[in-house]
Design an enzyme around this catalytic site. Structure first.
Site, mmCIF file in Angstrom:
data_model
loop_
_atom_site.group_PDB
_atom_site.id
_atom_site.type_symbol
_atom_site.label_atom_id
_atom_site.label_comp_id
_atom_site.label_asym_id
_atom_site.label_seq_id
_atom_site.Cartn_x
_atom_site.Cartn_y
_atom_site.Cartn_z
ATOM 1 C CB CYS A 1 3.187 7.619 3.101
ATOM 2 S SG CYS A 1 3.736 6.386 4.260
ATOM 3 C CB CYS B 1 1.623 6.790 11.548
ATOM 4 S SG CYS B 1 2.679 7.865 10.659
ATOM 5 N N GLY C 1 6.988 -1.785 5.883
ATOM 6 C CA GLY C 1 8.359 -2.285 5.851
ATOM 7 C C GLY C 1 9.374 -1.385 6.519
ATOM 8 C CD GLU C 2 13.852 -0.156 9.186
ATOM 9 O OE1 GLU C 2 13.069 0.292 10.037
ATOM 10 O OE2 GLU C 2 14.723 0.554 8.638
ATOM 11 C CB CYS D 1 3.314 -1.888 13.492
ATOM 12 S SG CYS D 1 3.407 -1.767 11.705
ATOM 13 C CB CYS E 1 7.400 -5.168 8.293
ATOM 14 S SG CYS E 1 8.803 -4.618 9.292
ATOM 15 C CG ASN F 1 -3.159 7.198 13.247
ATOM 16 O OD1 ASN F 1 -3.724 8.188 13.682
ATOM 17 N ND2 ASN F 1 -2.066 7.259 12.501
ATOM 18 C CB SER G 1 10.637 6.811 8.633
ATOM 19 O OG SER G 1 10.315 6.513 9.954
ATOM 20 C CB SER H 1 10.023 4.615 14.804
ATOM 21 O OG SER H 1 9.602 4.882 13.520
ATOM 22 C CG LEU H 2 12.737 7.393 20.987
ATOM 23 C CD1 LEU H 2 14.009 6.562 20.994
ATOM 24 C CD2 LEU H 2 13.025 8.815 21.478
ATOM 25 C CB CYS I 1 6.645 -2.444 15.776
ATOM 26 S SG CYS I 1 8.328 -2.078 15.259
ATOM 27 C CD GLU J 1 -2.880 -1.066 2.417
ATOM 28 O OE1 GLU J 1 -4.068 -1.379 2.266
ATOM 29 O OE2 GLU J 1 -2.394 -0.788 3.518
HETATM 30 S S1 SF4 Z 1 6.497 -0.081 12.598
HETATM 31 FE FE1 SF4 Z 1 7.691 -0.268 10.727
HETATM 32 S S2 SF4 Z 1 9.416 -1.586 11.336
HETATM 33 FE FE2 SF4 Z 1 7.854 -1.821 12.941
HETATM 34 S S3 SF4 Z 1 6.710 -3.638 12.260
HETATM 35 FE FE3 SF4 Z 1 5.663 -1.809 11.447
HETATM 36 S S4 SF4 Z 1 6.461 -1.587 9.370
HETATM 37 FE FE4 SF4 Z 1 7.866 -2.924 10.501
#
Ligand code: SF4
Length: 353
Positions: free
Chosen positions: A110, A342, A164-165, A124, A117, A296, A196, A219-220, A121, A96
């Site tokens: 974005c 996000c 994704g990262e 997420c 991923c 969100n 990011s 991302s902290l 996290c 997406e």
């Molecule tokens: S926040 Fe980013 S790095 Fe963490 S699981 Fe989601 S997509 Fe992956």
């Protein structure tokens, strides 16, 4: 990358296009022309590439496929300012991308760097998919080419904050960002392209060493390792202190640019006044920006704090920013009604089969 037994040209840089031209007995200058058609004009049909010779157009037809993505669906937010696009790669993976028109009438897109991923996290939605594939530079670029065409709007800003990262697909991400920045590509300034990461420190060091000029965000999301270990497992490998140290190297190398630390505010997790004070202490020694993003909600266990808690957090953080070392920004995400904020991007049927 191969599609229908044909190589995919999209995503190649000028040098690679030159090699392809030479391999196909074409003059090297054709590479610059093809580059402009692909990226500046976003043309996928060689017959519409007006200044190419017939021999060159035939070579593209015979050996190359130019499209990497197909549009599956498009969801528009109620205020019409945010659109979420679902794409499918030629090998049937879904991803997406989100297009947002900001209050100042700027067009921000974005993009995703991976389908799914595997960093897990906890807050997420993408994490639930697992990692399906790294996207090629062409697949990353094609998200922007297609959105530019479908929306008929020039793109002003690009953020690598979709699925994704990005730093686990480092070379394709940097390659695509260079095409976005190139005057004959998308001609978007490096200051308007932000990558990011959750904090893949080895790759952040490479980014600094390579003197990449694109914006960098980390991302902290927590003010101490105990909380961050739980919500972002990558913290067990690279701790908050590691991120602060790498920020110092960044500041040393870049006199003017600053890393942005993203802090997603989640109710009862990281949103108390104590968290704000702790965060201000961590960042006191770090010249940086902080972007506060109220969470969100997806269908998971985390909740967005009330506006009262959000405002108190921001006020406390700001009062404790004694030396004005960091600059505080707040992002009230767009597109919440279409799950395009996000951390909300996720596809339940992972492969479009
Ligand atoms: S926040 Fe980013 S790095 Fe963490 S699981 Fe989601 S997509 Fe992956």
């Amino acid at each position: 990358m191969v599609h229908d037994n044909k190589m995919i040209l999209k995503g190649l840089n000028v040098e690679e296009l030159k090699s392809w031209c030479i391999d196909n007995n074409l003059s090297g200058f054709r590479a610059d022309q093809i580059y402009e058609w692909l990226y500046l004009h976003g043309v996928n049909n060689p017959d519409k590439m007006g200044n190419l010779s017939k021999k060159c157009r035939d070579a593209i037809h015979n050996t190359q496929s130019l499209s990497t993505l197909k549009l599956i669906s498009k969801t528009v937010s109620e205020n019409k300012q945010t659109v979420k696009y679902l794409f499918q790669t030629t090998d049937s993976y879904l991803l997406e991308a989100v297009s947002m028109i900001t209050e100042s009438n700027r067009h921000t897109v974005c993009v995703s760097s991976q389908s799914g991923c595997n960093l897990g996290c906890d807050f997420c939605a993408t994490a639930k998919m697992g990692l399906l594939k790294n996207l090629s530079a062409g697949e990353i670029i094609d998200q922007l080419i297609m959105i530019r065409r479908l929306s008929n709007t020039r793109i002003d800003n690009v953020v690598y904050m979709g699925m994704g990262e990005p730093f686990l697909n480092y070379s394709n991400v940097i390659k695509s960002a260079k095409i976005l920045n190139n005057q004959k590509g998308f001609n978007i300034s490096v200051n308007k392209i932000t990558i990011s990461t959750v904090g893949i420190v080895s790759k952040i060091k490479k980014f600094i060493q390579d003197e990449e000029r694109f914006g960098l965000a980390i991302s902290l999301n927590a003010s101490n390792d105990n909380v961050r270990d739980v919500i972002m497992p990558i913290n067990k490998k690279w701790s908050i202190q590691d991120l602060i140290e790498v920020n110092k190297s960044y500041v040393k190398k870049n006199k003017r640019k600053r890393i942005t630390f993203e802090y997603v505010l989640m109710d009862g997790i990281n949103s108390s006044s104590e968290d704000a004070i702790e965060l201000s202490k961590i960042l006191q020694s770090a010249k940086c920006k902080v972007n506060i993003i109220p969470y969100n909600e997806t269908d998971g266990k985390y909740k967005r704090p009330s506006d009262g808690i959000i405002n108190k957090f921001i006020k406390t953080l700001s009062l404790n920013n004694k030396n004005n070392n960091f600059q505080i920004m707040v992002r009230w995400s767009n597109g919440l009604d279409i799950d395009a904020g996000c951390g909300q991007l996720a596809i339940t049927n992972n492969k479009g089969e």
